[in-house]
Each structure stands twice: as C-alpha cells, then as structure tokens.
Design a protein around this motif. Structure first.
Motif, PDB file in Angstrom:
ATOM      1  N   LEU A   1       0.838  -1.190   0.000  1.00 17.61           N
ATOM      2  CA  LEU A   1       0.000   0.000   0.000  1.00 17.61           C
ATOM      3  C   LEU A   1       0.879   1.249   0.000  1.00 17.61           C
ATOM      4  CD1 LEU A   1      -2.483  -1.158   2.794  1.00 17.61           C
ATOM      5  CD2 LEU A   1      -2.774  -1.410   0.305  1.00 17.61           C
ATOM      6  N   LEU A   2       0.275   2.382  -0.298  1.00 17.17           N
ATOM      7  CA  LEU A   2       0.996   3.654  -0.340  1.00 17.17           C
ATOM      8  C   LEU A   2       0.346   4.641   0.604  1.00 17.17           C
ATOM      9  CD1 LEU A   2       3.153   5.511  -1.772  1.00 17.17           C
ATOM     10  CD2 LEU A   2       1.293   6.182  -3.327  1.00 17.17           C
ATOM     11  N   ALA A   3       1.146   5.214   1.503  1.00 17.65           N
ATOM     12  CA  ALA A   3       0.695   6.329   2.336  1.00 17.65           C
ATOM     13  C   ALA A   3       1.323   7.592   1.764  1.00 17.65           C
ATOM     14  CB  ALA A   3       1.127   6.132   3.787  1.00 17.65           C
ATOM     15  N   HIS A   4       0.518   8.580   1.440  1.00 14.43           N
ATOM     16  CA  HIS A   4       1.032   9.755   0.744  1.00 14.43           C
ATOM     17  C   HIS A   4       0.301  11.013   1.206  1.00 14.43           C
ATOM     18  CE1 HIS A   4       3.520  11.618  -2.151  1.00 14.43           C
ATOM     19  NE2 HIS A   4       3.526  10.659  -3.065  1.00 14.43           N
ATOM     20  N   SER A   5       0.802  12.148   0.722  1.00 22.49           N
ATOM     21  CA  SER A   5       0.189  13.449   1.011  1.00 22.49           C
ATOM     22  C   SER A   5      -0.282  14.075  -0.292  1.00 22.49           C
ATOM     23  CB  SER A   5       1.217  14.363   1.679  1.00 22.49           C
ATOM     24  OG  SER A   5       2.205  14.731   0.736  1.00 22.49           O
ATOM     25  N   SER A   6      -0.645  15.346  -0.244  1.00 20.96           N
ATOM     26  CA  SER A   6      -1.121  16.040  -1.447  1.00 20.96           C
ATOM     27  C   SER A   6      -0.075  16.090  -2.553  1.00 20.96           C
ATOM     28  CB  SER A   6      -1.551  17.461  -1.079  1.00 20.96           C
ATOM     29  OG  SER A   6      -2.658  17.444  -0.199  1.00 20.96           O
ATOM     30  N   THR A   7       1.190  15.845  -2.213  1.00 12.84           N
ATOM     31  CA  THR A   7       2.242  15.793  -3.230  1.00 12.84           C
ATOM     32  C   THR A   7       1.937  14.704  -4.262  1.00 12.84           C
ATOM     33  OG1 THR A   7       3.836  16.500  -1.560  1.00 12.84           O
ATOM     34  CG2 THR A   7       4.743  15.606  -3.591  1.00 12.84           C
ATOM     35  N   PHE A   8       1.175  13.691  -3.866  1.00  6.28           N
ATOM     36  CA  PHE A   8       0.754  12.631  -4.780  1.00  6.28           C
ATOM     37  C   PHE A   8       0.046  13.221  -6.005  1.00  6.28           C
ATOM     38  CE2 PHE A   8      -2.818   9.774  -5.996  1.00  6.28           C
ATOM     39  CZ  PHE A   8      -2.093   8.687  -6.459  1.00  6.28           C
ATOM     40  N   PHE A   9      -0.729  14.275  -5.785  1.00  7.34           N
ATOM     41  CA  PHE A   9      -1.458  14.908  -6.883  1.00  7.34           C
ATOM     42  C   PHE A   9      -0.576  15.831  -7.713  1.00  7.34           C
ATOM     43  CE2 PHE A   9      -4.698  14.693  -3.341  1.00  7.34           C
ATOM     44  CZ  PHE A   9      -5.365  13.590  -3.826  1.00  7.34           C
ATOM     45  N   THR A  10       0.329  16.534  -7.039  1.00  8.10           N
ATOM     46  CA  THR A  10       1.083  17.592  -7.726  1.00  8.10           C
ATOM     47  C   THR A  10       2.338  17.104  -8.436  1.00  8.10           C
ATOM     48  OG1 THR A  10       2.236  18.139  -5.651  1.00  8.10           O
ATOM     49  CG2 THR A  10       0.238  19.382  -6.168  1.00  8.10           C
ATOM     50  N   ALA A  11       2.949  16.005  -7.966  1.00  8.44           N
ATOM     51  CA  ALA A  11       4.200  15.544  -8.575  1.00  8.44           C
ATOM     52  C   ALA A  11       4.101  15.347 -10.086  1.00  8.44           C
ATOM     53  CB  ALA A  11       4.693  14.271  -7.891  1.00  8.44           C
ATOM     54  N   PRO A  12       3.036  14.707 -10.604  1.00 12.67           N
ATOM     55  CA  PRO A  12       2.946  14.535 -12.062  1.00 12.67           C
ATOM     56  C   PRO A  12       2.807  15.862 -12.815  1.00 12.67           C
ATOM     57  CG  PRO A  12       1.520  12.976 -10.944  1.00 12.67           C
ATOM     58  CD  PRO A  12       1.963  13.972  -9.920  1.00 12.67           C
ATOM     59  N   LEU A  13       2.418  16.931 -12.100  1.00 11.39           N
ATOM     60  CA  LEU A  13       2.272  18.233 -12.744  1.00 11.39           C
ATOM     61  C   LEU A  13       3.604  18.951 -12.893  1.00 11.39           C
ATOM     62  CD1 LEU A  13      -0.880  19.558 -10.832  1.00 11.39           C
ATOM     63  CD2 LEU A  13      -0.815  18.456 -13.071  1.00 11.39           C
ATOM     64  N   ILE A  14       4.567  18.611 -12.027  1.00 13.50           N
ATOM     65  CA  ILE A  14       5.832  19.371 -12.008  1.00 13.50           C
ATOM     66  C   ILE A  14       7.060  18.511 -12.294  1.00 13.50           C
ATOM     67  CG2 ILE A  14       4.948  21.210 -10.535  1.00 13.50           C
ATOM     68  CD1 ILE A  14       7.148  18.612  -8.971  1.00 13.50           C
ATOM     69  N   ALA A  15       6.868  17.222 -12.506  1.00 13.42           N
ATOM     70  CA  ALA A  15       8.006  16.339 -12.803  1.00 13.42           C
ATOM     71  C   ALA A  15       7.704  15.538 -14.071  1.00 13.42           C
ATOM     72  CB  ALA A  15       8.281  15.395 -11.636  1.00 13.42           C
TER      73      ALA A  15
ATOM     74  N   LEU B   1      -6.105  20.881  -9.029  1.00 13.03           N
ATOM     75  CA  LEU B   1      -4.689  21.237  -9.044  1.00 13.03           C
ATOM     76  C   LEU B   1      -4.158  21.426 -10.459  1.00 13.03           C
ATOM     77  CD1 LEU B   1      -3.550  18.987  -6.097  1.00 13.03           C
ATOM     78  CD2 LEU B   1      -3.580  21.481  -6.151  1.00 13.03           C
ATOM     79  N   ARG B   2      -4.714  20.722 -11.417  1.00  8.26           N
ATOM     80  CA  ARG B   2      -4.337  20.976 -12.811  1.00  8.26           C
ATOM     81  C   ARG B   2      -4.715  22.400 -13.203  1.00  8.26           C
ATOM     82  NH1 ARG B   2      -6.340  15.175 -15.234  1.00  8.26           N
ATOM     83  NH2 ARG B   2      -4.353  14.054 -14.984  1.00  8.26           N
ATOM     84  N   LYS B   3      -5.887  22.849 -12.744  1.00  8.76           N
ATOM     85  CA  LYS B   3      -6.336  24.211 -13.020  1.00  8.76           C
ATOM     86  C   LYS B   3      -5.428  25.227 -12.339  1.00  8.76           C
ATOM     87  CE  LYS B   3     -10.578  27.020 -12.833  1.00  8.76           C
ATOM     88  NZ  LYS B   3     -10.194  28.112 -11.923  1.00  8.76           N
ATOM     89  N   VAL B   4      -5.052  24.945 -11.071  1.00  7.48           N
ATOM     90  CA  VAL B   4      -4.143  25.831 -10.342  1.00  7.48           C
ATOM     91  C   VAL B   4      -2.804  25.934 -11.062  1.00  7.48           C
ATOM     92  CG1 VAL B   4      -2.795  26.092  -8.221  1.00  7.48           C
ATOM     93  CG2 VAL B   4      -5.209  25.464  -8.088  1.00  7.48           C
ATOM     94  N   ALA B   5      -2.269  24.792 -11.492  1.00  9.55           N
ATOM     95  CA  ALA B   5      -0.978  24.767 -12.183  1.00  9.55           C
ATOM     96  C   ALA B   5      -1.035  25.561 -13.486  1.00  9.55           C
ATOM     97  CB  ALA B   5      -0.547  23.332 -12.456  1.00  9.55           C
ATOM     98  N   ARG B   6      -2.146  25.424 -14.186  1.00  7.94           N
ATOM     99  CA  ARG B   6      -2.304  26.154 -15.455  1.00  7.94           C
ATOM    100  C   ARG B   6      -2.383  27.653 -15.212  1.00  7.94           C
ATOM    101  NH1 ARG B   6      -6.208  23.441 -16.975  1.00  7.94           N
ATOM    102  NH2 ARG B   6      -7.942  24.811 -16.407  1.00  7.94           N
ATOM    103  N   GLU B   7      -3.181  28.055 -14.224  1.00  2.37           N
ATOM    104  CA  GLU B   7      -3.353  29.489 -13.951  1.00  2.37           C
ATOM    105  C   GLU B   7      -2.092  30.135 -13.386  1.00  2.37           C
ATOM    106  OE1 GLU B   7      -6.713  29.522 -11.366  1.00  2.37           O
ATOM    107  OE2 GLU B   7      -8.180  29.426 -13.000  1.00  2.37           O
ATOM    108  N   ALA B   8      -1.331  29.368 -12.609  1.00  2.00           N
ATOM    109  CA  ALA B   8      -0.102  29.894 -11.998  1.00  2.00           C
ATOM    110  C   ALA B   8       1.127  29.653 -12.866  1.00  2.00           C
ATOM    111  CB  ALA B   8       0.112  29.268 -10.623  1.00  2.00           C
TER     112      ALA B   8
END
Length: 298
Positions: free
Chosen positions: A64-78, A286-293
């Motif tokens: 199993l994987l225990a993760h934080s919100s970085t789970f969502f954002t990592a694919p947006l920035i890496a 978060l995709r929307k946030v990444a696009r706007e920022a």
C-alpha cells in the motif's frame, strides 16, 4: 486476506506527518487484522521512487501507499513522475487533514494579511515566499491565494521544509505557508508571526488567528491531505476492509486528541468510492491551479 504481512510504503523520510500517521495506522491495523503491518520509507525527490514502486506492485492488498497532497502535484511538475494518480492507483481512504498557517519572520514588516496584500500589490514580486519546492503543498497554497488576491509573489524553492523555515526566521525570505504542527513551536517562541490559517475554520491551536476565508476570501481552504492508496486493480473487498480498519482506529477519542495536539485532524473517508471522487476532484483542481499559476514540469 490478509494471510501474510502487509507493507505500507511511505515515499518520504521518517518523522513527518505522512510517516507518523502511517506508523500509527500500521500499529492499529496489526492488532486488528492479526497480521503484521510494516512501514517502509522510500524517500526521494518529489516522492517518486516509493510512489512508482507501489504503482507497479501486485494489486493484492499487500503493498500500500501512504502519501500526502504531493501525490497529486508531482505529475504536474516532474516530467519523470512515472505514474498517473487516477489511472495507476485505487484510492482506499483519506487518513488526515493538516491545515497550514501563513507565517512571516523579521524580513516582512506587516501586521496582517491585508497589509501583505497591499505591499504585494504596490510592488509585485517584492514579497518572497519560501516553500519546500516547486509544486509542494506550501507552494500550491501560496499560488492559490495569490490568484484570489490578484498579487504576484517571488517564489523561493528549497530542497526541504526545515531550511525554508530557518530562512524565514532569519529574514532571508519573508513568508511561508507551513503546517500548523511544525510552525507552532516557532510561533509560540516569537520567532514567526502568524497572519492567517488556511482551513475553513479557525484552528484550536491558534484560536486568535483568523482564517483566510474570513479575511475577505470566502470559501478559501487549502489543507494538506494524507491518504492511503493501493495499486490499480485491487479488489473492492480488500479496499472496503482497509477503509473499515482505518475508521475503526479513528473511533478512539484518545487517538484523535493526541494528533489534534499536533494540528492534525484524523479523518477517514466514508467509502473507497467517496474517496475516489475526492481524488479525481483534487487532481482536476490542481491541474487548473498549475495552469493558472504557470507551474510547469521540470
């Protein structure tokens, strides 16, 4: 299931919120399931190594994987994230929420959030905001607020949270969004000044500190989410059992109180399906946030 030990991969170093909550759950579940549940830390940049490991694991409920919100954002920035948060995982449950607090050090002479906005508007880019990296929870929270307030701040990225806190305290950088649990000691020592909290309600640890929402930004909420996930294809029976085990642990008032003292709200999703909807919603947001920022992959 389970007929042998279960492994929870934590893709960050020991000691943080993800690790602490995962270890607590491992202990509770070991007693309840009658099988050992062990935590294995696999820290790496953007948490990618451990996350990729679980994405490729057999969907049998034993990894199993225990993760934080970085789970969502990592694919947006890496560009090398190597996983899709929706396609490659089956959500089990939310495990906790950790609100943040906007804090300043001696490098920024403002008394409240309104003065911060005024200064940032008067001189765009003059206010520096520290975070533990591009796409980190603190970075995303600051970008969401900057967008709402119509301001532009100067992002200063660090390799970890500890150095960013040190530099805000020393005045090298001026501002940061930090989890309440880690900022609390520095605030009480007078080294950091709290301006607002990012939760929708005031924190019982900082009852005198207003929320961003009540300061003229209704609906603003940006808290770090922690979660438990399984590889895609894991059977619903296993998912339901895992969610039930987390909910059972959280039925203990003493456990909730212990974590509340750290600014951590233990909360389980009502069902794996309900959490899956939250995951998809958060990915879209978060995709929307990444696009706007204009946050781009590196």
């Amino acid at each position: 299931w389970p007929s042998r030990p279960i492994k929870i991969i934590v893709p960050v170093a020991a000691g943080g919120t993800v690790d602490i909550v995962a270890r607590m759950l491992a202990q509770e579940m070991s007693q309840s399931l009658g099988q050992s549940v062990v935590v294995e830390n696999r820290p790496s940049a953007a948490s990618l190594v451990g996350t990729q490991l679980v994405a490729k694991a057999a969907p049998d409920g034993y990894t199993l994987l225990a993760h934080s919100s970085t789970f969502f954002t990592a694919p947006l920035i890496a560009t090398s994230a190597g996983y899709d948060p929706v396609r490659d995982f089956t959500p089990v449950t939310l495990t906790c929420k950790a609100p943040m607090v906007v804090v300043t050090g001696p490098g920024l002479q403002v008394k409240n959030l309104s003065e911060l906005v005024q200064q940032a508007k008067a001189s765009p880019g003059s206010v520096s905001v520290a975070s533990s990296g591009n796409g980190s929870t603190g970075h995303i929270a600051s970008e969401v607020f900057a967008n709402r307030a119509g301001i532009k701040m100067l992002n200063v990225f660090y390799k970890g949270n500890s150095q960013s806190v040190i530099d805000v305290i020393s005045g090298q950088t001026q501002l940061m969004y930090d989890q309440i649990g880690t900022a609390m000691a520095h605030v009480k020592a007078g080294k950091l000044r709290p301006l607002a909290v990012t939760s929708i309600n005031r924190s019982p640890l900082f009852p005198e500190v207003p929320t961003i929402a009540e300061l003229g930004y209704p609906g603003y909420e940006d808290v770090t989410l922690n979660m438990l996930l399984a590889p895609a294809g894991t059977s619903r029976d296993i998912l339901v059992r895992l969610q039930a085990e987390v909910a059972k642990a959280y039925a203990k008032p003493e456990l909730l109180a212990k974590f509340a003292e750290r600014g951590i709200e233990l909360v389980a999703s009502p069902t794996p399906e309900a959490f899956a909807l939250m995951v998809k919603s958060e990915v879209d947001r978060l995709r929307k946030v990444a696009r706007e920022a204009n946050i781009k992959a590196e």
